[in-house]
Design a protein around this motif. Structure first.
Motif, PDB file in Angstrom:
ATOM      1  N   ILE A  96       0.789  -0.607   0.291  1.00 27.36           N
ATOM      2  CA  ILE A  96      -0.359  -0.005   0.000  1.00 27.36           C
ATOM      3  C   ILE A  96       1.081   1.278   0.047  1.00 27.36           C
ATOM      4  O   ILE A  96       1.940   1.199   1.247  1.00 27.36           O
ATOM      5  CB  ILE A  96      -1.186   0.139   1.297  1.00 27.36           C
ATOM      6  N   HIS A  97       0.854   2.199  -0.897  1.00 27.96           N
ATOM      7  CA  HIS A  97       1.189   3.417  -1.054  1.00 27.96           C
ATOM      8  C   HIS A  97       0.848   4.443  -0.878  1.00 27.96           C
ATOM      9  O   HIS A  97      -0.589   4.908  -1.175  1.00 27.96           O
ATOM     10  CB  HIS A  97       1.758   3.273  -2.773  1.00 27.96           C
ATOM     11  N   THR A  98       0.733   4.920   0.247  1.00 30.57           N
ATOM     12  CA  THR A  98      -0.451   6.261   1.228  1.00 30.57           C
ATOM     13  C   THR A  98       0.854   7.776   1.212  1.00 30.57           C
ATOM     14  O   THR A  98       2.395   7.318   1.193  1.00 30.57           O
ATOM     15  CB  THR A  98      -0.320   5.914   2.358  1.00 30.57           C
ATOM     16  N   PHE A 138       5.706   5.208   2.210  1.00 33.35           N
ATOM     17  CA  PHE A 138       4.591   6.515   2.898  1.00 33.35           C
ATOM     18  C   PHE A 138       5.223   7.848   1.539  1.00 33.35           C
ATOM     19  O   PHE A 138       6.352   8.185   1.961  1.00 33.35           O
ATOM     20  CB  PHE A 138       5.128   6.566   4.021  1.00 33.35           C
ATOM     21  N   SER A 139       4.662   8.253   0.964  1.00 32.64           N
ATOM     22  CA  SER A 139       4.916   9.758  -0.043  1.00 32.64           C
ATOM     23  C   SER A 139       4.537  10.980   0.981  1.00 32.64           C
ATOM     24  O   SER A 139       3.419  10.802   1.092  1.00 32.64           O
ATOM     25  CB  SER A 139       4.222   9.364  -1.434  1.00 32.64           C
ATOM     26  N   ALA A 140       5.448  11.521   0.724  1.00 31.42           N
ATOM     27  CA  ALA A 140       5.346  13.091   1.426  1.00 31.42           C
ATOM     28  C   ALA A 140       4.748  14.183  -0.204  1.00 31.42           C
ATOM     29  O   ALA A 140       6.379  14.362  -0.663  1.00 31.42           O
ATOM     30  CB  ALA A 140       6.170  13.754   2.119  1.00 31.42           C
ATOM     31  N   GLU A 141       3.620  14.243  -0.580  1.00 34.55           N
ATOM     32  CA  GLU A 141       3.769  15.217  -1.866  1.00 34.55           C
ATOM     33  C   GLU A 141       4.692  16.259  -1.189  1.00 34.55           C
ATOM     34  O   GLU A 141       4.453  17.062  -0.171  1.00 34.55           O
ATOM     35  CB  GLU A 141       2.613  15.052  -2.315  1.00 34.55           C
ATOM     36  N   ASN A 167       9.164   7.910   0.519  1.00 34.36           N
ATOM     37  CA  ASN A 167       9.389   8.196  -1.398  1.00 34.36           C
ATOM     38  C   ASN A 167       9.000   9.827  -0.947  1.00 34.36           C
ATOM     39  O   ASN A 167       8.599  10.101  -0.008  1.00 34.36           O
ATOM     40  CB  ASN A 167       8.243   7.325  -1.762  1.00 34.36           C
ATOM     41  N   VAL A 168      10.264  10.451  -2.287  1.00 33.23           N
ATOM     42  CA  VAL A 168      10.636  12.096  -1.810  1.00 33.23           C
ATOM     43  C   VAL A 168       9.806  12.158  -2.903  1.00 33.23           C
ATOM     44  O   VAL A 168      11.178  11.811  -4.071  1.00 33.23           O
ATOM     45  CB  VAL A 168      12.037  12.278  -1.352  1.00 33.23           C
ATOM     46  N   VAL A 199      14.893   3.862   0.557  1.00 38.51           N
ATOM     47  CA  VAL A 199      14.559   5.119  -0.335  1.00 38.51           C
ATOM     48  C   VAL A 199      14.750   5.136  -1.637  1.00 38.51           C
ATOM     49  O   VAL A 199      15.155   5.084  -2.049  1.00 38.51           O
ATOM     50  CB  VAL A 199      15.605   6.312   0.154  1.00 38.51           C
ATOM     51  N   SER A 200      13.053   5.941  -2.411  1.00 40.49           N
ATOM     52  CA  SER A 200      12.302   6.236  -3.092  1.00 40.49           C
ATOM     53  C   SER A 200      12.764   7.769  -3.572  1.00 40.49           C
ATOM     54  O   SER A 200      12.550   8.263  -2.940  1.00 40.49           O
ATOM     55  CB  SER A 200      11.499   5.683  -2.944  1.00 40.49           C
ATOM     56  N   VAL A 201      12.966   7.445  -4.704  1.00 40.07           N
ATOM     57  CA  VAL A 201      12.362   8.959  -5.353  1.00 40.07           C
ATOM     58  C   VAL A 201      11.313   8.564  -6.618  1.00 40.07           C
ATOM     59  O   VAL A 201      11.440   7.829  -7.576  1.00 40.07           O
ATOM     60  CB  VAL A 201      13.530   9.694  -6.130  1.00 40.07           C
ATOM     61  N   HIS A 202      11.009   9.706  -6.870  1.00 41.11           N
ATOM     62  CA  HIS A 202       9.165  10.416  -8.353  1.00 41.11           C
ATOM     63  C   HIS A 202       9.846  11.494  -7.957  1.00 41.11           C
ATOM     64  O   HIS A 202       9.190  12.345  -7.693  1.00 41.11           O
ATOM     65  CB  HIS A 202       7.891   9.978  -7.042  1.00 41.11           C
TER      66      HIS A 202
END
Ligand code: KIV
Ligand code: ZN
Length: 507
Positions: A96-98, A138-141, A167-168, A199-202
């Motif tokens: 789950i990606h929230t 978890f992503s901090a939009e 995720n960043v 540690v992910s990047v988008h």
């Protein structure tokens, strides 16, 4: 041991947010199967709460695609998360990606929430997701425009609550490579227990920096890149998967990392996604553009003939691009055809092979030399065909520069056969009006494009149409050496999608 970078593909989620794209469940499942062949680590299959179609697509992918992790997106609230968990129920490896926005501008104007409220919602969301699945992202939009102290606090709280990936996102494609690299380094230094999570990047491509930013992030320590095939995505799109992967491979000397991607599937994946989405690839697009391995000037051609590495930094074969050999013709048999398909990387069932061979024979009657591109076009066309409620049985068109174009069509709709005729402003207009009457589907043609699959006057023509009905867009594609026939097939296939509709999915 070199660090392994996870490739998280978001073609089916952020990619589907590309303006003008709408995919049905069958198409999404076909893309997911190809992403599995490409060996991506994670498929973000959709945003289940967004629509019934999105929910069904995530569910179908979770049920049928068992290799990669299947992720579903959810805002940081229980309703979204419960829905994502439900859609993912059958997944072998669910995630789950929230997400929730963390920048002052988003918190003030969009969320109307304080930092404390955002932090509380993020923690509650991660905990809720964790109650369903082990793997929670978890992503901090809008992370790249957020206050660094708050960002660290937010990610630390998400990790404490159980997030396995943080995720960043550079949501609006604002950041620059050096700046983004510094951001990742700071997060790595300041966040407690960050070494225990991925540690992910988008990165988005609004300033054309998405790939560069993703690569700089890897150099700074990131372990997952979120990207989309052909760089699809919201506005200017996401980092292009094929560019990120080939850059990591070609410049191993700089990045020194590994990945799982089967690069030989890149070309086929890119082509398939362009065909299904109707988003053409610009000829000069890096890696997968038609000109990416073409050498035009005499000096370059001479150099490449003498030694490939003079002007080629990677080989076309490394992305699965075969030279467009003249392969088969009228007298080629089933065995040669099946062999060629295998060499091109297709694994078809007996039934699919029979159908493809029939189409090949039909094409060979009309076209002297059949190239790899022709074979790919007919196989892709067949693989993504939906059930056809409407079948084009017959058409006749008469046109000329001094006469009014007229068209007669006969279609089979389930058990009925219907014939209609119309005049029009040219043969396409006439045939489309006749089809509208015969099928009694009221829709608007919003886009029409035609291209030749290979060269020569007897080339296969590929027509793509977009039609709109009740605010929704449906794409149809037709393939024939006769461009009027290709146009009619494309239109009928769009009309079929309107009828199929149950699988239509766009928030
Ligand atoms: O661009 C973005 O911030 C996103 C998030 C949902 C990860 O797509
Ligand atoms: Zn995004």
């Amino acid at each position: 041991m070199p660090r392994k970078i996870d490739i998280f593909d978001t073609t089916l989620r952020d990619g589907e947010q590309t303006p003008g794209i709408s995919l049905n469940v069958a198409e999404k499942l076909e893309i997911a199967r190809q992403l599995e062949r490409l060996s991506v680590d994670v498929i973000e299959a959709g945003f289940p709460i967004a629509s019934k179609g999105d929910f069904n697509a995530v569910k179908a992918i979770a049920e049928n695609v068992k290799g990669p992790v299947i992720a579903a997106l959810a805002r940081a609230n229980f309703k979204d998360i419960d829905c994502a968990a439900e859609a993912l129920k059958a997944a072998a490896r669910p995630r789950i990606h929230t997400f929730i926005a963390s920048s002052p501008i988003h918190m003030k104007y969009k969320l109307k929430m304080t930092e404390e409220q955002v932090l509380e919602a993020a923690v509650a969301a991660v905990k809720r997701a964790k109650s369903y699945v082990e793997d929670v992202e978890f992503s901090a939009e809008d992370a790249s425009r957020s206050d660094i102290e708050f960002l660290c606090k937010l990610y630390a709280a998400a990790i404490e609550a159980g997030a396995t990936v943080i995720n960043v996102p550079d949501t609006v494609g604002y950041t620059m490579p050096k700046e983004f690299s510094n951001l990742i380094k700071t997060l790595m230094e300041k966040i407690p227990k960050i070494e225990n999570v991925k540690v992910s990047v988008h990165c988005h491509d609004d300033l054309g920096m998405a790939v560069a930013n993703s690569l700089e992030a890897v150099a700074a320590g990131a372990t997952q890149i979120e990207c989309a095939v052909n760089g699809l995505g919201e506005r200017a799109g996401n980092a292009a998967l094929e560019e990120v992967v080939m850059a990591l491979d070609t410049r191993k000397d700089i990045y020194g990392v590994t990945h799982n991607i089967n690069t030989k599937q890149i070309y086929r994946t890119s082509k398939m996604i362009s065909t299904i989405t109707g988003v053409a690839i610009q000829p000069n697009k890096a890696i997968v553009g038609a000109n990416a391995f073409a050498h035009e000037s005499g000096i370059h051609q001479h150099g490449v003939l003498a030694e490939k590495s003079t002007y080629e930094i990677m080989s076309p074969q490394s992305i699965g691009l075969t030279t467009n050999r003249l392969v088969l013709g009228k007298h080629s048999g089933r065995h040669a055809f099946a062999e060629r398909l295998k060499e091109l990387g297709y694994e078809l069932s007996q039934d699919e092979l029979n159908k493809a061979f029939e189409r090949f024979k039909d094409l060979a009657d009309r076209k002297k030399d059949i190239t790899d591109m022709d074979i790919e076009a007919i196989v892709e066309d067949q693989v993504i065909k939906l059930p056809q409620h409407i079948e084009l049985d017959y058409f006749q068109v008469s046109t000329g520069n001094k006469s009014i174009a007229t068209a007669t069509v006969r279609v089979k709709i389930n058990e009925d056969t219907i014939e209609e005729a119309s005049t029009g402003d040219g043969p396409i207009d006439a045939i489309y009006k006749a089809l509208d009457r015969a099928c009694n589907v009221n829709c608007k043609l919003v886009d029409y494009s035609i291209r030749s699959v290979s060269g020569g006057k007897d080339a296969l023509g590929e027509v793509t149409v977009k039609v709109e009905k009740e605010g929704r867009t449906f794409l149809g594609r037709g393939l024939s050496t006769d461009i009027i026939e290709a146009s009619a097939i494309a239109y009928v296939s769009a009309l079929n999608k309107i009828l199929y509709n149950g699988g239509y999915c766009k928030a």
